[in-house]
Structure formats: structure tokens, C-alpha cells
Design a protein around this motif. Structure first.
Motif, mmCIF file in Angstrom:
data_model
loop_
_atom_site.group_PDB
_atom_site.id
_atom_site.type_symbol
_atom_site.label_atom_id
_atom_site.label_comp_id
_atom_site.label_asym_id
_atom_site.label_seq_id
_atom_site.Cartn_x
_atom_site.Cartn_y
_atom_site.Cartn_z
ATOM 1 N N SER A 1 0.819 -1.215 0.000
ATOM 2 C CA SER A 1 0.000 0.000 0.000
ATOM 3 C C SER A 1 0.858 1.273 0.000
ATOM 4 O O SER A 1 0.376 2.347 -0.333
ATOM 5 C CB SER A 1 -0.944 0.005 1.202
ATOM 6 O OG SER A 1 -0.209 0.015 2.410
ATOM 7 N N ASP A 2 2.138 1.133 0.358
ATOM 8 C CA ASP A 2 3.063 2.274 0.357
ATOM 9 C C ASP A 2 3.724 2.490 -1.003
ATOM 10 O O ASP A 2 4.503 3.425 -1.165
ATOM 11 C CB ASP A 2 4.176 2.064 1.393
ATOM 12 C CG ASP A 2 3.649 1.976 2.811
ATOM 13 O OD1 ASP A 2 2.628 2.628 3.111
ATOM 14 O OD2 ASP A 2 4.252 1.245 3.620
ATOM 15 N N ALA A 3 3.451 1.596 -1.959
ATOM 16 C CA ALA A 3 4.164 1.622 -3.234
ATOM 17 C C ALA A 3 3.249 2.006 -4.389
ATOM 18 O O ALA A 3 2.035 1.856 -4.312
ATOM 19 C CB ALA A 3 4.758 0.241 -3.503
ATOM 20 N N VAL A 4 3.873 2.482 -5.442
ATOM 21 C CA VAL A 4 3.175 2.719 -6.705
ATOM 22 C C VAL A 4 3.665 1.629 -7.645
ATOM 23 O O VAL A 4 4.816 1.627 -8.071
ATOM 24 C CB VAL A 4 3.503 4.110 -7.281
ATOM 25 C CG1 VAL A 4 2.837 4.289 -8.637
ATOM 26 C CG2 VAL A 4 3.099 5.200 -6.312
ATOM 27 N N ILE A 5 2.780 0.670 -7.934
ATOM 28 C CA ILE A 5 3.151 -0.491 -8.746
ATOM 29 C C ILE A 5 2.212 -0.557 -9.943
ATOM 30 O O ILE A 5 0.996 -0.539 -9.786
ATOM 31 C CB ILE A 5 3.059 -1.790 -7.922
ATOM 32 C CG1 ILE A 5 4.013 -1.705 -6.728
ATOM 33 C CG2 ILE A 5 3.367 -3.002 -8.780
ATOM 34 C CD1 ILE A 5 3.829 -2.804 -5.720
ATOM 35 N N GLU A 6 2.802 -0.656 -11.115
ATOM 36 C CA GLU A 6 2.004 -0.738 -12.342
ATOM 37 C C GLU A 6 1.255 -2.067 -12.381
ATOM 38 O O GLU A 6 1.728 -3.077 -11.868
ATOM 39 C CB GLU A 6 2.914 -0.605 -13.556
ATOM 40 C CG GLU A 6 3.611 0.745 -13.613
ATOM 41 C CD GLU A 6 4.677 0.805 -14.689
ATOM 42 O OE1 GLU A 6 4.662 -0.037 -15.595
ATOM 43 O OE2 GLU A 6 5.515 1.713 -14.598
ATOM 44 N N ASP A 7 0.092 -2.055 -13.017
ATOM 45 C CA ASP A 7 -0.746 -3.253 -13.098
ATOM 46 C C ASP A 7 -0.040 -4.421 -13.785
ATOM 47 O O ASP A 7 -0.269 -5.573 -13.437
ATOM 48 C CB ASP A 7 -2.048 -2.959 -13.840
ATOM 49 C CG ASP A 7 -2.971 -2.061 -13.023
ATOM 50 O OD1 ASP A 7 -2.824 -2.010 -11.789
ATOM 51 O OD2 ASP A 7 -3.845 -1.408 -13.628
ATOM 52 N N ASP A 8 0.818 -4.134 -14.763
ATOM 53 C CA ASP A 8 1.468 -5.212 -15.511
ATOM 54 C C ASP A 8 2.877 -5.530 -14.999
ATOM 55 O O ASP A 8 3.635 -6.241 -15.654
ATOM 56 C CB ASP A 8 1.511 -4.879 -17.003
ATOM 57 C CG ASP A 8 2.384 -3.672 -17.316
ATOM 58 O OD1 ASP A 8 2.737 -2.917 -16.385
ATOM 59 O OD2 ASP A 8 2.721 -3.483 -18.498
ATOM 60 N N ALA A 9 3.232 -5.029 -13.809
ATOM 61 C CA ALA A 9 4.562 -5.294 -13.251
ATOM 62 C C ALA A 9 4.745 -6.786 -12.991
ATOM 63 O O ALA A 9 3.804 -7.508 -12.676
ATOM 64 C CB ALA A 9 4.753 -4.515 -11.950
ATOM 65 N N VAL A 10 5.978 -7.242 -13.149
ATOM 66 C CA VAL A 10 6.318 -8.638 -12.880
ATOM 67 C C VAL A 10 6.621 -8.754 -11.387
ATOM 68 O O VAL A 10 7.427 -8.007 -10.852
ATOM 69 C CB VAL A 10 7.546 -9.070 -13.705
ATOM 70 C CG1 VAL A 10 7.976 -10.472 -13.344
ATOM 71 C CG2 VAL A 10 7.245 -8.958 -15.186
ATOM 72 N N GLN A 11 5.946 -9.691 -10.741
ATOM 73 C CA GLN A 11 6.102 -9.879 -9.290
ATOM 74 C C GLN A 11 7.014 -11.068 -9.018
ATOM 75 O O GLN A 11 6.823 -12.156 -9.538
ATOM 76 C CB GLN A 11 4.747 -10.120 -8.637
ATOM 77 C CG GLN A 11 4.841 -10.352 -7.147
ATOM 78 C CD GLN A 11 3.487 -10.646 -6.518
ATOM 79 O OE1 GLN A 11 2.517 -10.926 -7.217
ATOM 80 N NE2 GLN A 11 3.413 -10.587 -5.222
ATOM 81 N N LEU A 12 8.011 -10.856 -8.171
ATOM 82 C CA LEU A 12 8.902 -11.916 -7.724
ATOM 83 C C LEU A 12 8.738 -12.048 -6.221
ATOM 84 O O LEU A 12 8.979 -11.096 -5.483
ATOM 85 C CB LEU A 12 10.362 -11.572 -8.049
ATOM 86 C CG LEU A 12 10.671 -11.194 -9.494
ATOM 87 C CD1 LEU A 12 12.059 -10.597 -9.601
ATOM 88 C CD2 LEU A 12 10.537 -12.404 -10.379
ATOM 89 N N VAL A 13 8.323 -13.214 -5.758
ATOM 90 C CA VAL A 13 8.198 -13.451 -4.323
ATOM 91 C C VAL A 13 9.499 -14.109 -3.879
ATOM 92 O O VAL A 13 9.774 -15.256 -4.224
ATOM 93 C CB VAL A 13 6.979 -14.330 -3.990
ATOM 94 C CG1 VAL A 13 6.908 -14.604 -2.494
ATOM 95 C CG2 VAL A 13 5.704 -13.682 -4.489
ATOM 96 N N VAL A 14 10.305 -13.370 -3.135
ATOM 97 C CA VAL A 14 11.603 -13.865 -2.696
ATOM 98 C C VAL A 14 11.434 -14.752 -1.474
ATOM 99 O O VAL A 14 12.000 -15.838 -1.390
ATOM 100 C CB VAL A 14 12.572 -12.699 -2.410
ATOM 101 C CG1 VAL A 14 13.923 -13.199 -1.946
ATOM 102 C CG2 VAL A 14 12.707 -11.809 -3.647
ATOM 103 N N SER A 15 10.676 -14.278 -0.531
ATOM 104 C CA SER A 15 10.355 -15.044 0.675
ATOM 105 C C SER A 15 9.154 -14.382 1.339
ATOM 106 O O SER A 15 8.673 -13.349 0.876
ATOM 107 C CB SER A 15 11.549 -15.095 1.633
ATOM 108 O OG SER A 15 11.830 -13.800 2.142
ATOM 109 N N ASP A 16 8.693 -14.971 2.419
ATOM 110 C CA ASP A 16 7.566 -14.391 3.134
ATOM 111 C C ASP A 16 7.962 -12.997 3.628
ATOM 112 O O ASP A 16 8.943 -12.846 4.346
ATOM 113 C CB ASP A 16 7.174 -15.295 4.313
ATOM 114 C CG ASP A 16 5.866 -14.873 4.940
ATOM 115 O OD1 ASP A 16 5.001 -14.345 4.214
ATOM 116 O OD2 ASP A 16 5.718 -15.061 6.163
ATOM 117 N N GLY A 17 7.247 -11.989 3.189
ATOM 118 C CA GLY A 17 7.543 -10.626 3.608
ATOM 119 C C GLY A 17 8.538 -9.890 2.739
ATOM 120 O O GLY A 17 8.923 -8.764 3.039
ATOM 121 N N LEU A 18 8.980 -10.521 1.649
ATOM 122 C CA LEU A 18 9.936 -9.869 0.743
ATOM 123 C C LEU A 18 9.526 -10.154 -0.702
ATOM 124 O O LEU A 18 9.593 -11.285 -1.170
ATOM 125 C CB LEU A 18 11.358 -10.370 1.000
ATOM 126 C CG LEU A 18 12.464 -9.739 0.146
ATOM 127 C CD1 LEU A 18 12.522 -8.226 0.361
ATOM 128 C CD2 LEU A 18 13.802 -10.370 0.490
#
Length: 112
Positions: free
Chosen positions: A45-62
Motif C-alpha cells: 500500500s506504500d508503493a506505486v506499482i504498475e498493473d502489468d509489473a512482474v512480481q517476484l516473491v523472494v520469501s515471506d515478507g519480501l
């Protein structure tokens, strides 16, 4: 990519977020990102993220979000590159399968 991307890093662990901020130059060198465009925030909620951004889940909370627009400026060129790479790999696999199917080659291989 020729353009260094500007990742948005969501890190819920304050201590880790501080380390990431301090080591942004090292991160930029290793990950080929633009150190001036790296953003580290505590929550999505603190970030501005484009709808088509690629998401990488590194670990829980990152998590890391990469802007799609930075990843492939010339889509046709990238598809051509990947197609050429695929053809080479298919050819390599065929050659290896041919060798393995040859009894003379397989008989010369060590037992272990």
C-alpha cells in the motif's frame, strides 16, 4: 535488458529493509538495476506499482516488482533471440540423443 530497471521492493522486515537500502549500489551491480530507481517500502500500500509489473516473491515478507516496460523494449527482437536460442537447444538435444543412441558411444562410457 539494455535498460536498467527500477524495482520496487516490498520488505516487511525493517532491519532487512535497512540493509537493502544501504547495499543498493551492490544490489544494482549484481541485479543490473538502476540504483536511483530502487524503491524499498514496508507494504504494498506504500508503493506505486504498475498493473502489468512482474512480481517476484523472494520469501515471506519480501517481494520485488519489476516494471514490464523496462524488461523488453523490443518484443520482436527478444522473441527472435529466444527463437534462435530454442533452435540451438533443440539441435543440441538431438545431437546428444543421437550419441546416446549409438551403441559404440554408450559402450565407451565409464560404468559409474
Amino acid at each position: 535488458p539494455a535498460i536498467k530497471t527500477g524495482p520496487t521492493i516490498i520488505c516487511s522486515d525493517d532491519a532487512l529493509a535497512d540493509v537493502i537500502r544501504r547495499e543498493t549500489k551492490a544490489l544494482a551491480l549484481l541485479a543490473k538495476v538502476d540504483p536511483e530507481r530502487v524503491t524499498v517500502v514496508k507494504s504494498k500500500s506504500d508503493a506505486v506499482i504498475e498493473d502489468d509489473a512482474v512480481q517476484l516473491v523472494v520469501s515471506d515478507g519480501l517481494e520485488v516488482f519489476l516494471p514490464q516496460q523496462d524488461l523488453a523494449k523490443d518484443v520482436k527482437k527478444e522473441l527472435d533471440r529466444l527463437s534462435t536460442q530454442l533452435k540451438k537447444l533443440v539441435k543440441d538435444i538431438g545431437g546428444l540423443e543421437g550419441r546416446l543412441g549409438n551403441p559404440g558411444f554408450a559402450d565407451k562410457a565409464p560404468a559409474d
